[in-house]
Design an enzyme around this catalytic site. Structure first.
Site, PDB file in Angstrom:
ATOM      1  N   CYS A 197       0.844  -1.196   0.000  1.00  7.49           N
ATOM      2  CA  CYS A 197       0.000   0.000   0.000  1.00  7.49           C
ATOM      3  C   CYS A 197       0.881   1.249   0.000  1.00  7.49           C
ATOM      4  O   CYS A 197       1.704   1.448   0.910  1.00  7.49           O
ATOM      5  CB  CYS A 197      -0.917  -0.012   1.221  1.00  7.49           C
ATOM      6  SG  CYS A 197      -1.788   1.546   1.461  1.00  7.49           S
ATOM      7  N   CYS A 236       0.564   3.397   3.198  1.00  5.06           N
ATOM      8  CA  CYS A 236       1.235   2.747   4.343  1.00  5.06           C
ATOM      9  C   CYS A 236       2.736   2.954   4.241  1.00  5.06           C
ATOM     10  O   CYS A 236       3.405   3.209   5.249  1.00  5.06           O
ATOM     11  CB  CYS A 236       0.926   1.251   4.390  1.00  5.06           C
ATOM     12  SG  CYS A 236      -0.683   0.866   5.107  1.00  5.06           S
ATOM     13  N   ASP A 284      -0.559  16.534  -2.420  1.00  4.00           N
ATOM     14  CA  ASP A 284      -0.888  15.637  -3.520  1.00  4.00           C
ATOM     15  C   ASP A 284       0.149  15.811  -4.627  1.00  4.00           C
ATOM     16  O   ASP A 284       0.502  16.936  -4.999  1.00  4.00           O
ATOM     17  CB  ASP A 284      -2.298  15.924  -4.048  1.00  4.00           C
ATOM     18  CG  ASP A 284      -2.831  14.774  -4.898  1.00  4.00           C
ATOM     19  OD1 ASP A 284      -3.790  14.110  -4.463  1.00  4.00           O
ATOM     20  OD2 ASP A 284      -2.272  14.536  -5.990  1.00  4.00           O
ATOM     21  N   ASN A 326     -13.092  10.126  -1.963  1.00  7.82           N
ATOM     22  CA  ASN A 326     -13.586   9.223  -3.003  1.00  7.82           C
ATOM     23  C   ASN A 326     -13.645   7.803  -2.446  1.00  7.82           C
ATOM     24  O   ASN A 326     -12.707   7.355  -1.790  1.00  7.82           O
ATOM     25  CB  ASN A 326     -12.650   9.252  -4.207  1.00  7.82           C
ATOM     26  CG  ASN A 326     -12.559  10.633  -4.835  1.00  7.82           C
ATOM     27  OD1 ASN A 326     -13.563  11.326  -4.955  1.00  7.82           O
ATOM     28  ND2 ASN A 326     -11.363  11.043  -5.216  1.00  7.82           N
ATOM     29  N   GLY A 339     -13.593   7.436  -8.612  1.00  7.62           N
ATOM     30  CA  GLY A 339     -12.271   8.001  -8.848  1.00  7.62           C
ATOM     31  C   GLY A 339     -11.230   7.654  -7.802  1.00  7.62           C
ATOM     32  O   GLY A 339     -10.127   8.189  -7.836  1.00  7.62           O
ATOM     33  N   HIS A 373      -8.270   8.320   2.838  1.00 10.55           N
ATOM     34  CA  HIS A 373      -7.662   9.658   2.852  1.00 10.55           C
ATOM     35  C   HIS A 373      -8.730  10.658   2.470  1.00 10.55           C
ATOM     36  O   HIS A 373      -9.714  10.305   1.819  1.00 10.55           O
ATOM     37  CB  HIS A 373      -6.487   9.753   1.874  1.00 10.55           C
ATOM     38  CG  HIS A 373      -6.844   9.400   0.463  1.00 10.55           C
ATOM     39  ND1 HIS A 373      -6.919   8.094   0.037  1.00 10.55           N
ATOM     40  CD2 HIS A 373      -7.163  10.155  -0.604  1.00 10.55           C
ATOM     41  CE1 HIS A 373      -7.263   8.074  -1.245  1.00 10.55           C
ATOM     42  NE2 HIS A 373      -7.427   9.324  -1.660  1.00 10.55           N
TER      43      HIS A 373
HETATM   44  P1  AMP Z   1      -7.882   9.123  -4.869  1.00 11.63           P
HETATM   45  O1  AMP Z   1      -7.934   9.190  -6.358  1.00 11.63           O
HETATM   46  O2  AMP Z   1      -9.015   9.785  -4.149  1.00 11.63           O
HETATM   47  O3  AMP Z   1      -7.634   7.700  -4.381  1.00 11.63           O
HETATM   48  O4  AMP Z   1      -6.612   9.994  -4.436  1.00 11.63           O
HETATM   49  C1  AMP Z   1      -5.313   9.525  -4.520  1.00 11.63           C
HETATM   50  C2  AMP Z   1      -4.455  10.733  -4.714  1.00 11.63           C
HETATM   51  O5  AMP Z   1      -3.121  10.380  -4.357  1.00 11.63           O
HETATM   52  C3  AMP Z   1      -4.405  11.268  -6.144  1.00 11.63           C
HETATM   53  O6  AMP Z   1      -4.897  12.610  -6.150  1.00 11.63           O
HETATM   54  C4  AMP Z   1      -2.915  11.207  -6.502  1.00 11.63           C
HETATM   55  O7  AMP Z   1      -2.495  12.327  -7.245  1.00 11.63           O
HETATM   56  C5  AMP Z   1      -2.257  11.146  -5.144  1.00 11.63           C
HETATM   57  N1  AMP Z   1      -0.952  10.490  -5.099  1.00 11.63           N
HETATM   58  C6  AMP Z   1      -0.574   9.358  -5.741  1.00 11.63           C
HETATM   59  N2  AMP Z   1       0.696   9.043  -5.418  1.00 11.63           N
HETATM   60  C7  AMP Z   1       1.123   9.997  -4.549  1.00 11.63           C
HETATM   61  C8  AMP Z   1       2.361  10.241  -3.844  1.00 11.63           C
HETATM   62  N3  AMP Z   1       3.421   9.429  -3.964  1.00 11.63           N
HETATM   63  N4  AMP Z   1       2.430  11.324  -3.047  1.00 11.63           N
HETATM   64  C9  AMP Z   1       1.389  12.171  -2.914  1.00 11.63           C
HETATM   65  N5  AMP Z   1       0.195  11.996  -3.541  1.00 11.63           N
HETATM   66  C10 AMP Z   1       0.069  10.924  -4.342  1.00 11.63           C
HETATM   67 ZN    ZN Z   2      -2.347   1.424   3.648  1.00 12.56          ZN
END
Ligand code: AMP
Ligand code: ZN
Length: 112
Positions: A5, A8, A31, A87, A93, A100
């Site tokens: 994950c 995690c 993000d 989400n 999405g 989170h």
């Molecule tokens: P969701 O689509 O609601 O699951 O949000 C996941 C978010 O995590 C997306 O907006 C991604 O841009 C963001 N994300 C993915 N990898 C990383 C990372 N390594 N560091 C920070 N944000 C990330």
């Molecule tokens: Zn996790």
């Protein structure tokens, strides 16, 4: 900790991601693909697949997430104007299956 994950691994410090803020039970990170000038993710340290599962497993962890959202919004200067998004499921999405919430602001946000 769930080894495969991403969040995690970020919580554990295995994947570097500077923390905007942190509490006993949650972290806040920027993000990687921001959708607004301020786009912070508040992530509980406990692994649950989505925010509903987190609520069912720990009201303390859920409350801690939203308390940290408040601190982040204050710190980022968007306390009076921001949006919180969570989400749940691919159809909505969700792409990272560790609970989170997105904290968005710093610009005029479209209604919806
Ligand atoms: P969701 O689509 O609601 O699951 O949000 C996941 C978010 O995590 C997306 O907006 C991604 O841009 C963001 N994300 C993915 N990898 C990383 C990372 N390594 N560091 C920070 N944000 C990330
Ligand atoms: Zn996790």
């Amino acid at each position: 900790m769930t080894a495969d994950c991403l969040f995690c691994r970020i919580v554990a410090g295995d994947v570097p991601s500077p923390r905007v803020a942190e509490s006993e039970r949650s972290i806040a990170i920027r993000d990687i693909n921001p959708a607004a000038p301020v786009h912070v993710l508040v992530v509980p340290k406990r692994h649950e697949p989505d925010i509903g599962a987190l609520a069912r497993s720990s009201t303390e962890d859920l409350a801690d997430v939203f308390a940290l959202v408040g601190r982040v919004a204050e710190q980022e200067g968007i306390a009076t104007d921001h949006r919180i998004v969570a989400n749940t499921g691919r159809g909505a999405g969700q792409s990272v299956f560790h609970a989170h919430v997105h904290v968005l602001g710093g610009t005029e946000l479209a209604e919806r």
